[in-house]
Scaffold this active site. Sequence first.
Site, short mmCIF file in Angstrom:
data_model
loop_
_atom_site.label_atom_id
_atom_site.label_comp_id
_atom_site.label_asym_id
_atom_site.label_seq_id
_atom_site.Cartn_x
_atom_site.Cartn_y
_atom_site.Cartn_z
N CYS A 64 0.85 -1.19 0.00
CA CYS A 64 0.00 0.00 0.00
C CYS A 64 0.89 1.25 0.00
O CYS A 64 1.91 1.30 0.71
CB CYS A 64 -0.87 -0.01 1.25
SG CYS A 64 -1.76 1.54 1.47
N HIS A 114 4.18 -8.61 13.73
CA HIS A 114 3.23 -8.39 12.64
C HIS A 114 4.01 -8.18 11.34
O HIS A 114 5.08 -7.55 11.35
CB HIS A 114 2.36 -7.18 12.95
CG HIS A 114 1.25 -6.96 11.95
ND1 HIS A 114 1.47 -6.36 10.73
CD2 HIS A 114 -0.06 -7.29 11.97
CE1 HIS A 114 0.33 -6.31 10.06
NE2 HIS A 114 -0.62 -6.88 10.79
N GLU A 158 3.69 -6.25 8.81
CA GLU A 158 4.03 -4.87 8.43
C GLU A 158 5.20 -4.36 9.28
O GLU A 158 6.13 -3.71 8.76
CB GLU A 158 2.82 -3.94 8.60
CG GLU A 158 3.14 -2.51 8.16
CD GLU A 158 2.06 -1.52 8.50
OE1 GLU A 158 0.87 -1.86 8.45
OE2 GLU A 158 2.41 -0.37 8.83
N CYS A 181 -2.47 5.42 9.07
CA CYS A 181 -3.06 5.82 7.78
C CYS A 181 -4.44 6.45 7.96
O CYS A 181 -5.14 6.18 8.94
CB CYS A 181 -3.10 4.63 6.83
SG CYS A 181 -4.41 3.46 7.17
N SER A 231 -9.76 -4.71 5.86
CA SER A 231 -9.59 -5.82 4.91
C SER A 231 -10.91 -6.54 4.63
O SER A 231 -10.91 -7.60 4.01
CB SER A 231 -8.55 -6.80 5.46
OG SER A 231 -8.85 -7.16 6.79
S1 SF4 Z 1 -5.07 -0.07 6.29
FE1 SF4 Z 1 -4.11 1.83 5.58
S2 SF4 Z 1 -1.98 1.30 5.22
FE2 SF4 Z 1 -3.10 -0.64 5.36
S3 SF4 Z 1 -3.65 -1.12 3.26
FE3 SF4 Z 1 -5.34 0.06 4.07
S4 SF4 Z 1 -4.92 2.22 3.52
FE4 SF4 Z 1 -3.05 1.03 3.29
#
Ligand code: SF4
Length: 286
Positions: A94, A122, A124, A189, A261
């Site tokens: 992303c 995690h 990320e 984000c 998600s």
């Molecule tokens: S949660 Fe935020 S950082 Fe993660 S994929 Fe979605 S927009 Fe991107």
Amino acid sequence: MKIQLAEHYGLCFGVRDAIAQAERLAAQGPLTILGELVHNPVVRERLAQRGVREGVLNDESAPTAQVMITAHGASERKRAEWRGAGFGVADGTCPLVRHAHGQLGLLVSLGYFPVVIGKRGHVEVAGLTGDFPDAFVVENADDISQLPLYERYGVISQTTQPVEKVRGLVEAIRAARPGSEVRFSDTVCQPTKNRQRALRKLLAECDTIVVVGGRNSNNTAQLVTAASAAGLTVFHIERAEELEPAWFSTAEKVGLTAGTSTLKETVAAVHERLKEIAASLTPATA
Ligand code: SF4
């Protein structure tokens, strides 16, 4: 029983684009995603039906020549290892995760010791710290006493952390290291912030909350934790079939939200099922 849908919920643009990219690549040839593209079983099943395989980011072997990094991102070192092993590497990271990588790299280049606020282990966070082996991860306030002593700390956050928690931890670092400079770049984000703000509105207006999302989805878990901490009755489900009418026998107002998600169609199915339950619970008028 009334139902209120959150103002912001479900699939964010980062996940949406990564799914579309995976589906495009899968239409062109065999593809292995390096991990769970998103932490959501409904999405993973859909991709599996299109022949997409799942591999492991830390194990440079895959059944296909083309692999794809998930929306959670990966370190440059990991990418190079996959390329070096002869794989074609597509990038589903992303842009907002990429921004977090950029901010951490910038802080390190300016001489700050790297600190990442987020969930240890995690994917990320592993990606963010992967190019900086000394980076320190702060998951909660207890970790701060272990923070090595440096004159300058450069702090960023996993993109899906609750922003108030992150700000609180930054202040706790400043308090614990009064002689050091602590420079913070807010990398939570915007879609996560929007969903957290929308949840706060639901918490003020509802007595029961339904959160839809994968059981191993970090941002979904954050929504569940926030609703539980507010003392509301909370149900965390992955799909509509899990809803039990008995859960809502005393509910007056049910708030509905979902992690970043979660597909909108999954939330729509849950919404419909809740409406059916509400109708079945409404006493018949004489
Ligand atoms: S949660 Fe935020 S950082 Fe993660 S994929 Fe979605 S927009 Fe991107």
